[in-house]
Design a protein around this motif. Sequence first.
Motif, PDB file in Angstrom:
ATOM      1  N   UNK A   1       0.689  -1.076  -0.273  1.00 57.22           N
ATOM      2  CA  UNK A   1      -0.352   0.554  -0.496  1.00 57.22           C
ATOM      3  C   UNK A   1       1.076   1.587  -0.332  1.00 57.22           C
ATOM      4  N   UNK A   2       2.026   1.277  -0.138  1.00 55.88           N
ATOM      5  CA  UNK A   2       2.934   2.319  -0.208  1.00 55.88           C
ATOM      6  C   UNK A   2       3.308   2.837  -1.020  1.00 55.88           C
ATOM      7  N   UNK A   3       3.885   4.038  -1.355  1.00 50.75           N
ATOM      8  CA  UNK A   3       3.676   3.969  -2.720  1.00 50.75           C
ATOM      9  C   UNK A   3       5.679   4.078  -3.469  1.00 50.75           C
ATOM     10  N   UNK A   4       4.821   3.437  -4.257  1.00 51.54           N
ATOM     11  CA  UNK A   4       6.675   4.069  -5.044  1.00 51.54           C
ATOM     12  C   UNK A   4       7.677   5.057  -4.332  1.00 51.54           C
ATOM     13  N   UNK A   5       9.431   4.644  -4.792  1.00 48.79           N
ATOM     14  CA  UNK A   5      10.249   5.408  -4.372  1.00 48.79           C
ATOM     15  C   UNK A   5      10.019   6.711  -5.238  1.00 48.79           C
ATOM     16  N   UNK A   6       9.815   6.727  -7.030  1.00 46.17           N
ATOM     17  CA  UNK A   6       9.608   8.495  -7.325  1.00 46.17           C
ATOM     18  C   UNK A   6       8.701   9.019  -7.117  1.00 46.17           C
ATOM     19  N   UNK A   7       7.317   7.900  -7.047  1.00 43.23           N
ATOM     20  CA  UNK A   7       5.899   8.777  -6.032  1.00 43.23           C
ATOM     21  C   UNK A   7       6.781   9.969  -5.123  1.00 43.23           C
ATOM     22  N   UNK A   8       7.371   9.291  -4.515  1.00 42.03           N
ATOM     23  CA  UNK A   8       7.449   9.528  -2.482  1.00 42.03           C
ATOM     24  C   UNK A   8       8.637  10.502  -3.102  1.00 42.03           C
ATOM     25  N   UNK A   9       9.531  10.696  -4.047  1.00 37.48           N
ATOM     26  CA  UNK A   9      10.435  11.537  -4.504  1.00 37.48           C
ATOM     27  C   UNK A   9       9.897  12.700  -4.834  1.00 37.48           C
ATOM     28  N   UNK A  10       8.917  12.802  -5.599  1.00 35.83           N
ATOM     29  CA  UNK A  10       7.818  13.864  -6.269  1.00 35.83           C
ATOM     30  C   UNK A  10       7.020  14.302  -5.027  1.00 35.83           C
ATOM     31  N   UNK A  11       6.391  13.356  -4.520  1.00 33.27           N
ATOM     32  CA  UNK A  11       4.938  13.990  -3.426  1.00 33.27           C
ATOM     33  C   UNK A  11       5.800  14.415  -2.498  1.00 33.27           C
ATOM     34  N   UNK A  12       6.796  14.069  -2.009  1.00 32.27           N
ATOM     35  CA  UNK A  12       7.666  14.888  -0.254  1.00 32.27           C
ATOM     36  C   UNK A  12       8.347  16.356  -0.150  1.00 32.27           C
ATOM     37  N   UNK A  13       8.953  16.388  -1.464  1.00 33.37           N
ATOM     38  CA  UNK A  13       8.859  18.038  -1.660  1.00 33.37           C
ATOM     39  C   UNK A  13       7.716  18.869  -1.994  1.00 33.37           C
ATOM     40  N   UNK A  14       7.131  17.997  -2.471  1.00 29.23           N
ATOM     41  CA  UNK A  14       5.519  19.139  -2.960  1.00 29.23           C
ATOM     42  C   UNK A  14       4.866  18.978  -1.303  1.00 29.23           C
ATOM     43  N   UNK A  15       4.632  18.119  -1.075  1.00 27.99           N
ATOM     44  CA  UNK A  15       3.831  17.942   0.183  1.00 27.99           C
ATOM     45  C   UNK A  15       4.710  19.083   1.568  1.00 27.99           C
ATOM     46  N   UNK A  16       5.868  19.309   1.415  1.00 25.81           N
ATOM     47  CA  UNK A  16       6.271  19.939   2.291  1.00 25.81           C
ATOM     48  C   UNK A  16       6.823  21.584   1.712  1.00 25.81           C
ATOM     49  N   UNK A  17       6.562  21.710   0.579  1.00 25.00           N
ATOM     50  CA  UNK A  17       6.083  22.991   0.430  1.00 25.00           C
ATOM     51  C   UNK A  17       4.749  23.483   0.747  1.00 25.00           C
ATOM     52  N   UNK A  18       4.051  22.454   0.102  1.00 25.36           N
ATOM     53  CA  UNK A  18       2.693  22.809   0.403  1.00 25.36           C
ATOM     54  C   UNK A  18       2.705  23.848   2.180  1.00 25.36           C
ATOM     55  N   UNK A  19       3.014  22.405   3.151  1.00 18.76           N
ATOM     56  CA  UNK A  19       2.829  23.010   4.239  1.00 18.76           C
ATOM     57  C   UNK A  19       3.475  23.902   4.635  1.00 18.76           C
ATOM     58  N   UNK A  20       5.122  24.771   3.614  1.00 17.32           N
ATOM     59  CA  UNK A  20       5.837  25.766   3.795  1.00 17.32           C
ATOM     60  C   UNK A  20       4.551  26.434   3.445  1.00 17.32           C
ATOM     61  N   UNK A  21       4.100  26.424   2.712  1.00 11.47           N
ATOM     62  CA  UNK A  21       3.359  27.917   2.113  1.00 11.47           C
ATOM     63  C   UNK A  21       2.009  28.562   2.804  1.00 11.47           C
ATOM     64  N   UNK A  22       1.530  26.725   3.940  1.00  6.45           N
ATOM     65  CA  UNK A  22       0.548  27.000   4.325  1.00  6.45           C
ATOM     66  C   UNK A  22       0.227  27.686   6.210  1.00  6.45           C
TER      67      UNK A  22
END
Length: 71
Positions: free
Chosen positions: A1-22
Amino acid sequence: LLPSLPTLTVLVPFLSLAGLFYSASVDENFPQGCTSTTSLCFYSLLLPVTVPVYVFFHLWTWMGIKLFRHN
């Protein structure tokens, strides 16, 4: 059920950036609030730094094991 490594590589920075903007839009003392571990801003800055460091040291350990076995 865990996403693949390329998905996480893209997802983690975007989620972090969204949290930073929030955090920047909600928190009134934004730059100073990033030092508190209860702040979302702290973790949105910590995640993009932690993941590459973990991958680097994981590969360093793996390379050390490979070199030790073949010598």
